[in-house]
Design an enzyme around this catalytic site. Structure first.
Site, PDB file in Angstrom:
ATOM      1  N   TYR A 109      31.120  45.190  34.193  1.00  0.00           N
ATOM      2  CA  TYR A 109      32.385  45.157  34.642  1.00  0.00           C
ATOM      3  C   TYR A 109      32.418  44.377  35.977  1.00  0.00           C
ATOM      4  O   TYR A 109      31.856  45.302  36.930  1.00  0.00           O
ATOM      5  CB  TYR A 109      33.471  45.953  34.822  1.00  0.00           C
ATOM      6  N   GLU A 197      38.463  38.411  37.185  1.00  0.00           N
ATOM      7  CA  GLU A 197      37.943  39.471  36.607  1.00  0.00           C
ATOM      8  C   GLU A 197      37.065  38.823  35.613  1.00  0.00           C
ATOM      9  O   GLU A 197      37.261  37.894  34.892  1.00  0.00           O
ATOM     10  CB  GLU A 197      38.798  40.372  36.131  1.00  0.00           C
TER      11      GLU A 197
END
Ligand code: GDP
Ligand code: MN
Length: 389
Positions: A109, A197
């Site tokens: 992530y 993101e």
């Protein structure tokens, strides 16, 4: 403003972040053409909706060969996809992103958000990608690497390398991972994003890295200086009533309750929602008609309220300052005459030309419950909301 994954990926690629080969398709035929250009497969078909959680909801399909592409595309297109993030009404699938499948060795992530309390961008990274970062941050905060960036200095090289080493990856990936972090940060700053993101950012089985998914949220207040980003808007993914309200310069946000609210001023709108909750009811929306609303805007606001199927009663709470009470009353009465309003209305008016406003309402022949003050309004709203359920 949210944009689609394929749009976010294009932006990322422009900042040096590696993305899988792929293209969008709006029909099964287009999907087949894209697949032919990409090669033999396997392929991934990804529903382009303004929401995550697609993987678990059937919005991401892997097919082994070109023979399955058209059929799978046809099955996905035109459907409404319901994921954990869309709400029960779901989002329409009008576009697919078709990509060559990637052999995933590890999911990471990497994301950047604006931390309002610190008034700084904060970079978050975790070696446990693919999962919901909010949940990970709650349950295993030790697994999330955090770097606060001072925006007046910018992201410094040691911060990018701290993120890289925190992820515990092979040394050979230092360069592309740090380049990705730096690229993501530049994108966020240069395009005035509130979120950028990559989840997951993957290490592939042959030792490369690639952004498998991308999410970008642009700051609406900065869109005027980014026409390229503003042009990426897809209203089919937005709440239709919010889109309609935007056309009339009304500040409207749909909520879950059944008391439709019409208020002037954001502060009074917030206070009104508190008041409704205190009375044991739930607001169906936030609606600030603005200080300088015209009778026409008031009418449009009433239209939006009654087009919301969840609205079972309406509470009009106006403090007449620049918007005079008589103008408001005129708009409401016109709306009530032209539209069919079949829900009870509670009105609380105070301020400039309040007598005239009350006279217009009283003389309209329409049934409004007029409250004498805020406490009375809360009582009336509470009682009626209970009755109309
Ligand atoms: P989201 O569920 O909406 O966040 O959609 P993602 O694009 O993140 O995809 C969800 C999951 O599907 C990823 O975490 C991967 O595990 C998987 N996935 C997506 N594309 C590929 C691919 O090309 N290869 C493999 N092996 N898995 C993929
Ligand atoms: Mn994802």
């Amino acid at each position: 403003m949210k944009i689609h994954e394929f749009q976010a990926k294009k932006l990322l690629a422009g900042y040096g972040v590696p993305i899988p080969r792929g293209q969008i398709a709006r029909t099964d035929e287009e999907a087949l053409n894209v697949a032919r250009q990409l090669g033999e497969g396997p392929f991934v078909l990804k529903a382009q909706v303004h929401a995550g959680g697609r993987g678990k909801a059937g919005g991401i399909r892997v097919v082994d060969s070109i023979a399955d592409v058209a059929r799978t595309a046809w099955e996905m297109l035109g459907k409404t996809l319901i994921t954990a993030q869309t709400g029960q009404e779901g989002k329409p699938v009008r576009t697919l992103l078709l990509e060559e499948a990637v052999n995933v060795a590890k999911e990471i992530y990497i994301g950047i958000v604006i931390d309002r309390r610190k008034a700084c961008p904060v970079i978050l990274a975790s070696a446990e990608g693919g999962v919901e970062i909010e949940r990970l941050a709650r349950e295993r905060p030790d697994r999330v690497i955090t770097e606060v960036v001072d925006p007046s200095v910018g992201l410094r090289p040691f911060q990018a390398s701290r993120i890289f080493y925190g992820l515990g990856l092979d040394e050979s990936l230092a360069r592309p991972v740090m380049a990705t972090v730096i690229g993501l940060y530049r994108l966020l700053i240069e395009k005035d994003l509130s979120l950028a993101e990559i989840n997951p950012f993957v290490v592939t089985e042959d030792g490369g890295v690639v952004a498998l998914d991308a999410k970008v949220v642009a700051d609406d207040n900065a869109l005027f200086r980014h026409p390229d980003i503003a042009g990426l808007r897809d209203v089919s993914q937005e709440d239709p009533l919010e889109v309609e309200a935007g056309k009339h310069n009304l500040n409207y946000i749909k909520l879950k309750g059944n008391v439709g609210c019409m208020v002037n001023g954001a502060g009074l709108a917030m206070a009104t929602m508190d008041l409704i909750k205190l009375a044991g009811a739930e607001p169906a929306n936030f609606l600030d008609v603005g200080g300088g609303a015209t009778a026409q805007m008031v009418k449009e606001a009433m239209r939006i309220l009654i087009f919301d199927r969840d609205v079972k009663m309406i509470f009009i709470n106006i403090f007449g300052g620049i918007l005079r009470c008589d103008t408001l009353a005129q708009g409401v009465v016109e709306a009530a005459r032209e539209l069919v309003i079949d829900v009870p209305i509670v009105v609380r008016l105070e301020g400039t030309n309040v007598e005239e406003g009350r006279r217009i309402l009283a003389g309209s022949g329409l049934a409004f419950a007029v409250a004498v003050d805020l406490a009375d309004a809360a009582k009336k709203v509470g009682e009626i909301a209970k009755r109309v359920g």
